[in-house]
Scaffold this motif. Structure first.
Motif, PDB file in Angstrom:
ATOM      1  N   ASP A  93       3.092  -6.964   3.207  1.00 58.20           N
ATOM      2  CA  ASP A  93       3.234  -5.620   2.668  1.00 58.20           C
ATOM      3  C   ASP A  93       4.711  -5.259   2.711  1.00 58.20           C
ATOM      4  O   ASP A  93       5.300  -5.163   3.783  1.00 58.20           O
ATOM      5  CB  ASP A  93       2.414  -4.606   3.471  1.00 58.20           C
ATOM      6  N   TYR A 137       0.832  -1.210   0.000  1.00 57.14           N
ATOM      7  CA  TYR A 137       0.000   0.000   0.000  1.00 57.14           C
ATOM      8  C   TYR A 137       0.865   1.259   0.000  1.00 57.14           C
ATOM      9  O   TYR A 137       0.377   2.357  -0.216  1.00 57.14           O
ATOM     10  CB  TYR A 137      -0.901   0.013   1.233  1.00 57.14           C
ATOM     11  N   GLU A 172       1.041   4.400   5.233  1.00 58.40           N
ATOM     12  CA  GLU A 172      -0.025   4.078   6.173  1.00 58.40           C
ATOM     13  C   GLU A 172      -1.306   4.833   5.861  1.00 58.40           C
ATOM     14  O   GLU A 172      -2.407   4.300   6.009  1.00 58.40           O
ATOM     15  CB  GLU A 172       0.417   4.372   7.615  1.00 58.40           C
ATOM     16  N   ARG A 173      -1.183   6.050   5.384  1.00 53.99           N
ATOM     17  CA  ARG A 173      -2.383   6.840   5.087  1.00 53.99           C
ATOM     18  C   ARG A 173      -3.127   6.318   3.860  1.00 53.99           C
ATOM     19  O   ARG A 173      -4.233   6.775   3.561  1.00 53.99           O
ATOM     20  CB  ARG A 173      -2.021   8.305   4.903  1.00 53.99           C
ATOM     21  N   PHE A 212      -1.113  -4.891   8.038  1.00 54.14           N
ATOM     22  CA  PHE A 212      -1.790  -3.944   7.147  1.00 54.14           C
ATOM     23  C   PHE A 212      -2.590  -4.640   6.047  1.00 54.14           C
ATOM     24  O   PHE A 212      -3.586  -4.101   5.590  1.00 54.14           O
ATOM     25  CB  PHE A 212      -0.766  -3.001   6.495  1.00 54.14           C
ATOM     26  N   LEU A 262       5.271  -1.669   4.561  1.00 55.08           N
ATOM     27  CA  LEU A 262       4.654  -1.379   5.858  1.00 55.08           C
ATOM     28  C   LEU A 262       4.799  -2.508   6.870  1.00 55.08           C
ATOM     29  O   LEU A 262       4.562  -2.297   8.055  1.00 55.08           O
ATOM     30  CB  LEU A 262       3.170  -1.053   5.658  1.00 55.08           C
ATOM     31  N   ALA A 317      -3.221   2.785   3.378  1.00 55.48           N
ATOM     32  CA  ALA A 317      -3.318   1.342   3.624  1.00 55.48           C
ATOM     33  C   ALA A 317      -4.754   0.900   3.879  1.00 55.48           C
ATOM     34  O   ALA A 317      -5.118   0.415   4.952  1.00 55.48           O
ATOM     35  CB  ALA A 317      -2.418   0.944   4.793  1.00 55.48           C
ATOM     36  N   ARG A 361      -8.245   8.176   6.844  1.00 57.82           N
ATOM     37  CA  ARG A 361      -7.150   9.128   7.075  1.00 57.82           C
ATOM     38  C   ARG A 361      -7.399  10.462   6.369  1.00 57.82           C
ATOM     39  O   ARG A 361      -6.518  11.049   5.751  1.00 57.82           O
ATOM     40  CB  ARG A 361      -5.818   8.529   6.619  1.00 57.82           C
TER      41      ARG A 361
END
Length: 662
Positions: A402, A294, A297-298, A409, A405, A300, A323
C-alpha cells in the motif's frame, strides 16, 4: 482512398489561423438537422431530449455506441447527488424521468446496494433507458432523432467572417470485414483510426456531412467530454489550473498550469465468486504497483471499497460497518464497479504526459492544420491509463503493498473475477469502460460582459462555502489583490474596501452563491478534486499529488448555470454543454456531476429551440445585461414552466443565508 474534391474556393481557417485547406472527402451522405449535438454523454442526451420535445430535428453523434457518458460508456453508473437537493427531488424534468426509469427497470433505485449513492446500476441499462427516453421525447414533441453512434466530427466549415459553423464533416466507423467486433480493442488502439478518413485494417468508414436545413439557421452543441469542438476551432478557452487571483484565491499556481487537469479513470467491473479464482499478474503490473493504495486508514477495507460503487447485488448481505461507515457485505454474484482515486485514477500533470493537448501542443502535432484533427488527446496517456486500471484490479485481489499506508493493510482477496466480454457490464471485450470517466476538459472563456471585461467566467468565490480566514490567503495574494479578494467576499463593503487600505473586520465569508440574472439551470455538488500528480510518470514511486491543489476543495452552495457560461466567443451558432462551460478550474470541480450535466444540456436544448423559433442568436439574449432582457425572461419562464428549474427554492437575492442547503 476516397476522392478528394481539391482546394476550397475559400479559406478554411482551422484554429483561426490563415492557411489554405483541402476540402473534406466527398461525403457518403449529407444530413440536415436543426440541432447538431456532438457528444452523447448526459449533457448531449439532455440537449437532444429537450430539442426533440421542442419538435426539432436532432442529429446526435457519439464516439462510442452508447449514450449516457458517465452512466454508461464511462461506467460511473452511480448518481452523484447532494443530500438536500435529493431530499426535495429538485432536478430537471428529464433527470427525474431517468431516476424513475431506473426504478422501473429494477423495481428499486439502488439494485447494487452501493453506499456512495442512492442509485448504482448497470452501465448498459443506463444506455438502454436513455435511448427509450429519446424515442419517447421524439414522439411526444413530434421531433426527429438521427442517432449516429461510433461517429466523430473531423472538420468544420464556416461562413466568410467565421462567425457561423455552416457544416460539419464527420466519420462513422464500423468493424472492417474479418476484423474483430467494435469494443474488442482498447480505445488507445482505435482513437486516431476513428478520426482518420481512410478505411483501415480494423475499421470501415463512412463520411457524413451535417448541414442546416435549406435556407434556415441551425445550432451546433459541443457536449463532448473534453471540449473537442473548442479544441478544433481553438476559440478562447482555458485548460488546467487558472492563475491565483482575487476571484480564484485557492489556486495552486501563481501563473496557472494548463497541463494539470483532474485525473481521468477507466472504470471496470468485478464479481464476487464462491471460490478462489485464478489471478494472472499483468506484465506491466510492477510499473504501476507503487501507486495503488486504500489512501486512508478509515477506508482500508476491501469490502468497503468493493461495495462503494457496487452496481448489482442479487442477494443482500449481512449489514456491517467499517470505521463508522455502514454497508452490506459482498455475497456471490455481486458486481462492483471500481473508481478509486489511489486506484484506477490516472493523473498525469506535466507537459510530457498531460492527457488533453493544449493549443500549442495541438499546433505542434498538426491537429490544428486542415484535416489534421485526431481528437486532441495524447493517445499514450490513454494506453497507460488502461494498463493502470487493469493493474489496479490485480492489486485489489492479489496485491500486498500500500503506497500510502505501508505494511499490514493489504490482504489477498482471490474470490473475485474481472468481468470482460461484449456482454459484460462495460460492454467491451477487454472489460474496461468504453471511454474513460472525465472530470475536466477544455473550458471556454465567455464573451466580455458587464463585470466581466476579460470574458465571462464562473469563479471559485462564486460558489464556495470557504471561510477564507486561513493565513494562506493573506500570504498567497499580494496586498492589493488581497484587498480586492476581501472586498469581493465582503459584498456590501466592497466599494469602501477598494477605496482605502481598510479591510472588513471581522473577516467576511460568502453566505450564498452568486445569483446570475441569466440563469438557465442549476447544480449542487462539492468542489471535489482528483488532483494531478507532481512528477512524470504519475505512477512514479513516491510521487505526490500536486501541492496545494486541494486548497480549494470543500462544500459549495447550490449554484446556477448562467447562459453566458454556455456562449463562446467568435462563433454565434455554437453552444457549450457539459463540463466545458465557462468555469474556472476550481469551480469546474463542482460543475461536473450527473444532475448538473443534465441541467446544462436541458438549457442548451431549450436555448437552441428558442433561438430558432424567435430568429435570434443566444448572445442577443444577454448582451444588454444588467439591463432587463425581455426575451431572456421569456426563455427562463419557459424552462421553469417545463420543470427545468433555474434557481433553488428559498435562494432569492433577498435570502442571504443558504446554510440549510447541504
Amino acid at each position: 482512398m476516397k476522392k478528394y474534391l481539391g482546394l476550397l474556393s475559400t479559406l478554411i481557417i482551422t484554429g483561426f489561423s490563415s492557411s489554405a485547406a483541402l476540402a473534406s472527402p466527398e461525403p457518403d451522405r449529407t444530413v440536415s438537422c436543426d440541432v447538431l449535438v456532438v457528444g452523447g454523454g448526459l449533457a448531449g442526451t439532455a440537449t437532444a431530449y429537450e430539442a426533440l420535445l421542442g419538435g426539432k430535428t436532432v442529429c446526435l453523434t457519439e464516439l462510442t455506441d452508447w449514450v449516457g457518458g458517465q452512466i454508461s460508456s464511462q461506467g460511473t453508473s452511480a448518481l452523484d447527488e447532494r443530500t438536500t437537493q435529493r431530499a426535495q427531488l429538485f432536478y430537471s424534468r428529464g433527470y427525474l424521468e431517468l431516476r424513475d426509469r431506473i426504478f422501473q427497470t429494477y423495481g428499486k433505485l439502488n439494485p447494487g446496494e452501493c453506499w456512495v449513492s442512492v442509485s448504482c446500476f448497470l452501465p448498459k441499462d443506463g444506455h438502454l433507458i436513455l435511448m427509450e427516453m429519446l424515442e419517447t421525447a421524439a414522439k411526444q414533441g413530434k421531433g426527429t432523432l438521427h442517432w449516429y453512434p461510433n461517429t466523430v466530427v473531423k472538420d468544420l466549415d464556416y461562413n466568410g467572417d467565421r462567425t457561423l459553423i455552416q457544416a460539419a464533416s464527420a466519420i462513422q466507423h464500423q468493424a472492417a470485414p474479418g476484423a474483430p467486433p467494435l469494443n474488442t480493442r482498447f480505445l488507445s488502439q482505435t482513437l486516431e483510426d476513428a478520426y482518420t478518413y481512410d478505411n483501415s485494417e480494423y475499421l470501415t468508414k463512412s463520411i457524413i456531412r451535417f448541414i442546416a436545413p435549406q435556407d434556415k439557421p441551425w445550432y451546433v452543441i459541443d457536449a463532448t467530454e473534453t471540449g473537442e469542438l473548442i479544441g478544433l476551432t481553438n476559440i478562447p478557452h482555458r485548460l488546467g489550473i487558472d492563475p491565483r487571483s482575487p476571484l480564484e484565491p485557492s489556486s495552486s499556481s501563481e501563473t496557472g498550469n494548463p497541463y494539470c487537469t483532474q485525473g481521468f479513470t477507466y472504470t471496470f467491473a468485478m464479481e464476487t465468486m464462491d471460490e478462489p479464482q485464478p489471478q494472472v499478474m499483468p506484465d506491466f503490473y510492477p510499473q504501476y504497483a507503487p501507486y495503488y493504495s486504500y489512501e486512508l486508514e478509515r477506508l482500508a477495507s476491501f469490502d468497503l471499497v468493493f461495495t462503494y460503487r457496487r452496481i448489482w447485488s442479487p442477494t443482500t448481505g449481512e449489514a456491517t460497518k467499517f470505521r463508522g461507515i455502514g454497508f452490506t457485505k459482498p455475497t456471490p454474484g455481486d458486481i462492483g464497479m471500481q473508481n478509486w482515486t489511489w486506484g484506477n485514477d490516472y493523473r498525469p500533470g506535466t507537459s510530457i504526459d498531460n492527457f488533453i493537448y493544449t493549443p500549442n501542443q495541438l499546433q505542434a502535432t498538426g491537429q490544428l492544420q486542415p484535416g489534421g484533427w485526431l481528437g486532441g488527446l495524447r493517445v499514450d496517456a490513454l494506453r497507460k491509463a488502461e494498463e493502470h486500471a487493469l493493474g489496479f484490479y490485480y492489486w485489489l485481489v492479489a496485491g500486498t503493498t500500500d503506497s500510502q499506508l505501508g505494511d499490514g493493510f493489504k490482504e489477498l482477496h482471490p474470490n473475485y473475477r474481472f468481468l470482460s466480454g461484449l456482454d459484460s457490464p462495460m460492454g467491451t471485450a477487454h472489460g474496461l469502460s468504453k471511454y474513460p470517466y472525465m472530470r475536466e476538459g477544455r473550458r471556454i472563456i465567455g464573451r466580455p460582459s458587464w463585470a466581466h471585461p476579460d470574458g465571462f467566467t464562473i469563479w471559485e468565490i462564486d460558489i464556495s462555502r470557504q471561510g477564507y480566514t486561513d493565513d494562506y490567503y493573506s500570504q498567497a495574494l499580494p496586498p492589493e489583490e488581497y484587498r480586492a479578494f476581501r472586498a469581493a467576499i465582503a459584498g456590501l463593503e466592497a466599494i469602501e474596501v477598494l477605496q482605502s487600505d481598510a479591510l472588513p473586520n471581522p473577516p467576511q465569508r460568502r453566505t450564498r452563491s452568486t445569483i446570475f440574472p441569466d440563469s438557465v439551470g442549476i447544480g449542487h455538488y462539492a468542489i471535489d478534486f482528483h488532483p494531478c500528480m507532481t512528477q512524470s510518470p504519475p505512477e512514479k514511486p513516491g510521487n505526490t499529488e500536486r501541492e496545494g491543489e486541494r486548497q480549494g476543495a470543500g462544500t459549495a452552495y447550490p449554484f446556477q448555470i448562467p447562459l453566458r457560461a454556455m456562449i463562446p466567443q467568435q462563433l454565434n451558432n455554437l453552444l457549450i454543454a457539459g463540463k466545458s462551460i465557462a468555469a474556472s478550474h476550481i469551480a469546474a470541480a463542482a460543475y461536473r456531476v450527473h444532475s448538473f450535466e443534465w441541467s446544462v444540456g436541458a438549457a442548451a436544448g431549450n436555448t437552441a429551440v428558442f433561438a430558432l423559433e424567435n430568429d435570434l442568436m443566444p448572445y442577443e439574449l444577454v448582451d444588454n445585461l444588467p439591463a432587463p432582457e425581455p426575451q431572456l425572461e421569456v426563455l427562463q419562464q419557459r424552462l421553469v414552466n417545463q420543470g427545468n428549474p433555474i434557481a433553488f427554492p428559498n435562494t432569492s437575492i433577498l435570502n442571504e443565508n443558504w446554510d440549510s442547503w447541504q
